[in-house]
Design a protein around this motif. Structure first.
Motif, PDB file in Angstrom:
ATOM      1  N   THR A  81     -45.568  64.122 -79.869  1.00 37.12           N
ATOM      2  CA  THR A  81     -46.907  63.892 -79.089  1.00 37.12           C
ATOM      3  C   THR A  81     -47.059  62.494 -78.263  1.00 37.12           C
ATOM      4  OG1 THR A  81     -47.739  62.851 -81.196  1.00 37.12           O
ATOM      5  CG2 THR A  81     -48.358  64.972 -80.863  1.00 37.12           C
ATOM      6  N   ALA A 108     -52.441  66.973 -73.639  1.00 35.95           N
ATOM      7  CA  ALA A 108     -52.167  65.278 -73.686  1.00 35.95           C
ATOM      8  C   ALA A 108     -52.461  64.894 -72.072  1.00 35.95           C
ATOM      9  CB  ALA A 108     -50.514  65.422 -73.570  1.00 35.95           C
ATOM     10  N   CYS A 113     -52.805  62.369 -77.283  1.00 37.92           N
ATOM     11  CA  CYS A 113     -52.672  63.553 -77.391  1.00 37.92           C
ATOM     12  C   CYS A 113     -53.460  64.402 -78.527  1.00 37.92           C
ATOM     13  CB  CYS A 113     -51.267  63.896 -77.669  1.00 37.92           C
ATOM     14  SG  CYS A 113     -50.612  65.436 -77.719  1.00 37.92           S
TER      15      CYS A 113
END
Length: 189
Positions: A81, A108, A113
């Motif tokens: 992430t 994201a 994210c």
């Protein structure tokens, strides 16, 4: 004689003004084409990076299943992430990752994210892929984006996971505002 001079002066002035208008319009057209081509280039690069990162993460996690503990799985997900946020921030874009039915997995952008496992992308986007597995269009992604954006998408087969769809988006308004600012500047000249 004076009227003949005035007629020639007006004719020449009109020709000069029309020439500037034509040159200005062609300049604005070229600038807009350049801006759109640059956005497509950024979208392609962002999309390639997002696909590579997603496929690598999922395949690594699948390969390590049963070998690593839950804390390592969490660290892998956090690394993934963080990487997706960095990809989105580098290009000032928003990245969507979803299953082939449009079920969102995550979104994201430069701010973070977000898991979006309850969200679904609109059918027009999900079914808009070409035969080569790519998508290009303008969309607000079913309301997930505040305004219309340029969208590039790719389908990717992931070993043991099926097909994923990954989209990168850039706001279309920046090109329109650039075009508007340039036209205002040219008109005031």
């Amino acid at each position: 004689m004076k009227s003949l001079f005035a007629k020639h002066f007006i004719a020449n002035a009109v020709i000069i003004v029309l020439s500037f208008v034509v040159l200005g319009c062609s300049f604005l057209y070229q600038v807009n084409r350049f801006a759109v081509a640059e956005k497509h280039s950024v979208l392609r690069t962002t999309l390639e990076q997002a696909v590579d990162s997603t496929v690598s993460y999922i395949e690594l996690r699948k390969d390590m299943e049963g070998i690593i503990d839950q804390s390592t799985v969490t660290r892998l997900f956090n690394m993934y992430t963080t990487n997706m946020v960095q990809i989105a921030a580098d290009s000032d874009s928003t990245v969507f990752v979803c299953q082939d039915n449009g079920q969102l997995l995550l979104i994201a952008n430069k701010d973070g994210c977000y898991n979006q496992e309850t969200g679904v992308l609109p059918n027009a986007v999900v079914n808009g892929f070409g035969e080569d597995g790519t998508y290009y269009g303008v969309s607000n992604m079913g309301g997930y984006l505040g305004s219309s954006s340029f969208v590039a998408g790719a389908k990717s087969q992931v070993k043991g996971h099926g097909t994923l769809m990954i989209f990168a988006t850039l706001p279309a308004t920046t090109t329109l505002s650039l075009f508007s600012r340039l036209s205002r500047y040219f008109v005031t000249m």
